[in-house]
Design a protein around this motif. Structure first.
Motif, PDB file in Angstrom:
ATOM      1  N   LYS A   1      10.518   0.402   3.223  1.00  0.00           N
ATOM      2  CA  LYS A   1      11.412   0.780   2.116  1.00  0.00           C
ATOM      3  C   LYS A   1      11.803  -0.443   1.270  1.00  0.00           C
TER       4      LYS A   1
ATOM      5  N   GLY B   1      11.661  -0.130   9.224  1.00  0.00           N
ATOM      6  CA  GLY B   1      10.337  -0.737   9.318  1.00  0.00           C
ATOM      7  C   GLY B   1       9.205   0.048   8.692  1.00  0.00           C
TER       8      GLY B   1
ATOM      9  N   ILE C   1       0.845  -1.182   0.000  1.00  0.00           N
ATOM     10  CA  ILE C   1       0.000   0.000   0.000  1.00  0.00           C
ATOM     11  C   ILE C   1       0.887   1.240   0.000  1.00  0.00           C
TER      12      ILE C   1
HETATM   13  N1  LIG Z   1       3.124   0.141   2.672  1.00  0.00           N
HETATM   14  C1  LIG Z   1       3.145  -1.166   3.019  1.00  0.00           C
HETATM   15  N2  LIG Z   1       2.290  -2.056   2.482  1.00  0.00           N
HETATM   16  C2  LIG Z   1       2.330  -3.348   2.850  1.00  0.00           C
HETATM   17  N3  LIG Z   1       3.171  -3.865   3.772  1.00  0.00           N
HETATM   18  C3  LIG Z   1       4.051  -3.038   4.338  1.00  0.00           C
HETATM   19  C4  LIG Z   1       4.089  -1.647   3.992  1.00  0.00           C
HETATM   20  N4  LIG Z   1       5.063  -1.062   4.718  1.00  0.00           N
HETATM   21  C5  LIG Z   1       5.595  -2.008   5.478  1.00  0.00           C
HETATM   22  N5  LIG Z   1       4.995  -3.215   5.268  1.00  0.00           N
HETATM   23  C6  LIG Z   1       5.292  -4.446   6.001  1.00  0.00           C
HETATM   24  O1  LIG Z   1       6.293  -4.139   6.951  1.00  0.00           O
HETATM   25  C7  LIG Z   1       7.419  -4.993   6.795  1.00  0.00           C
HETATM   26  C8  LIG Z   1       8.682  -4.220   7.056  1.00  0.00           C
HETATM   27  O2  LIG Z   1       8.948  -3.355   5.991  1.00  0.00           O
HETATM   28  P1  LIG Z   1      10.407  -3.196   5.376  1.00  0.00           P
HETATM   29  O3  LIG Z   1      10.234  -2.875   3.935  1.00  0.00           O
HETATM   30  O4  LIG Z   1      11.263  -4.348   5.705  1.00  0.00           O
HETATM   31  O5  LIG Z   1      10.924  -1.914   6.171  1.00  0.00           O
HETATM   32  P2  LIG Z   1      12.269  -1.093   5.957  1.00  0.00           P
HETATM   33  O6  LIG Z   1      12.982  -1.663   4.782  1.00  0.00           O
HETATM   34  O7  LIG Z   1      11.826   0.323   5.749  1.00  0.00           O
HETATM   35  O8  LIG Z   1      13.030  -1.245   7.229  1.00  0.00           O
HETATM   36  C9  LIG Z   1       7.280  -5.550   5.396  1.00  0.00           C
HETATM   37  O9  LIG Z   1       7.810  -6.850   5.308  1.00  0.00           O
HETATM   38  C10 LIG Z   1       5.801  -5.570   5.160  1.00  0.00           C
HETATM   39  O10 LIG Z   1       5.240  -6.762   5.686  1.00  0.00           O
END
Ligand SMILES: Nc1ncnc2c1ncn2[C@@H]1O[C@H](COP(=O)(O)OP(=O)(O)O)[C@@H](O)[C@H]1O
Ligand SMILES: [Mg+2]
Length: 293
Positions: A55, A52, A26
């Motif tokens: 990204k 989290g 999303i």
């Molecule tokens: N916009 C989003 N839509 C769907 N799932 C998301 C979204 N943002 C985060 N998530 C969920 O949160 C988890 C952590 O996100 P992640 O991309 O690993 O964070 P970052 O890389 O910013 O540390 C993902 O595996 C997913 O399950």
């Protein structure tokens, strides 16, 4: 400025957001717009934000809607070009020399070249998306090195000459912002700051990602997580923690634990730091009463 034609159905921020949603991601309007512009203008997309916030997942979803393979370069302190670009297979070269005897061999042929993520993306940009993940963990030298690649999508291999991508690859960079990135690197990219999702979006993410959670529970968990993110915590919960907390509390509730006690008892999936848990322990019940009233 050279323009990349996007596949039908991805040709605008709104259709792109719809496609991402179909791929279980999303995106806010801001992110969908930045992604659309980066793809179309053939520039790298730089995503910055707290751990989290989604990204890495955004990069995965972008690769998925383009129908491309994601090639991920996870950065770390001390990462060098051998890990990022290419390496010569030294043991294999040695073996070849021994087996060749007096015959002539070409030691820098493809069979001895080990392609790492950057070279992989350069060799086949139509079928891959390059994710340079957590670039803030790498040192400045490595960042300068990457900048060179991102400037013209070429890679110079002394034994082979300059290799050029037949077209600019799709590149996504992420940073948790543990340090500032070089001005020159930012200038190359389309930049987007990913914030924690607003409560409506985050509740939608919970409903999409969690298997068994009621809508009311999703809303309450999102409100509770919002409160936790206001506290001076070392590791504020990310979106994954919101999803897990909702699932874990629902599971406990199914075992007979009443609301909002089920949230409090499942706190270990939302906070994963002993100091944070100790800080919240005397506050959690009151906070939950408030947000779940
Ligand atoms: N916009 C989003 N839509 C769907 N799932 C998301 C979204 N943002 C985060 N998530 C969920 O949160 C988890 C952590 O996100 P992640 O991309 O690993 O964070 P970052 O890389 O910013 O540390 C993902 O595996 C997913 O399950
Ligand atoms: Mg990540």
């Amino acid at each position: 400025m050279p323009i990349r034609r996007l596949p039908a159905g991805l040709d605008g921020p709104d259709p792109l957001a719809d496609a991402l949603r179909d791929a279980q991601y999303i995106a806010s309007e801001g992110l969908a717009t930045a992604a659309f512009l980066a793809l179309t203008l053939q520039k790298p997309l730089l995503l910055e934000g707290s751990p989290g916030v989604g990204k890495t997942e955004a990069a995965k979803a972008i690769a998925s809607i383009l129908g491309r393979e994601l090639v991920r370069l996870q950065c770390y302190e001390g990462i060098d070009s051998a890990a990022a670009m290419y390496e010569w297979n030294f043991p294999r070269q040695m073996l070849a020399i021994r087996q060749a005897g007096d015959d002539h061999i070409h030691l820098y042929g493809d069979e001895f070249l080990i392609a790492r993520p950057v070279l992989l993306a350069l060799q086949n940009p139509r079928e891959r998306v390059l994710l340079i993940d957590e670039i803030d963990r790498a040192d400045h030298e490595f960042e300068a090195f990457l900048l060179e690649f991102l400037s013209d999508f070429t890679l110079s291999i002394p034994e082979r000459g300059t290799m050029r991508a037949p077209e600019p690859p799709v590149v996504v960079l992420t940073s948790n912002r543990t340090r500032e990135l070089h001005e020159a690197l930012r200038r190359r990219c389309v930049y987007h700051w990913i914030d924690y999702p607003d409560p409506v979006l985050e509740a939608q993410i919970v409903m999409m990602r969690a298997s068994i959670v009621a809508e009311d529970t999703a809303r309450k968990v999102v409100a509770a997580v919002g409160q936790l993110r206001e506290e001076p915590l070392a590791k504020p919960p990310g979106v994954a923690e919101t999803v897990e907390w909702a699932e874990a509390a629902t599971l406990l509730h199914g075992q007979g634990v009443a609301w909002p006690r089920a949230f409090a008892r499942a706190i270990g999936v939302a906070l994963k730091d002993q100091d944070d848990l100790a800080y919240m322990a005397p506050r959690i019940d009151q906070m939950l009463e408030k947000v779940t009233a």
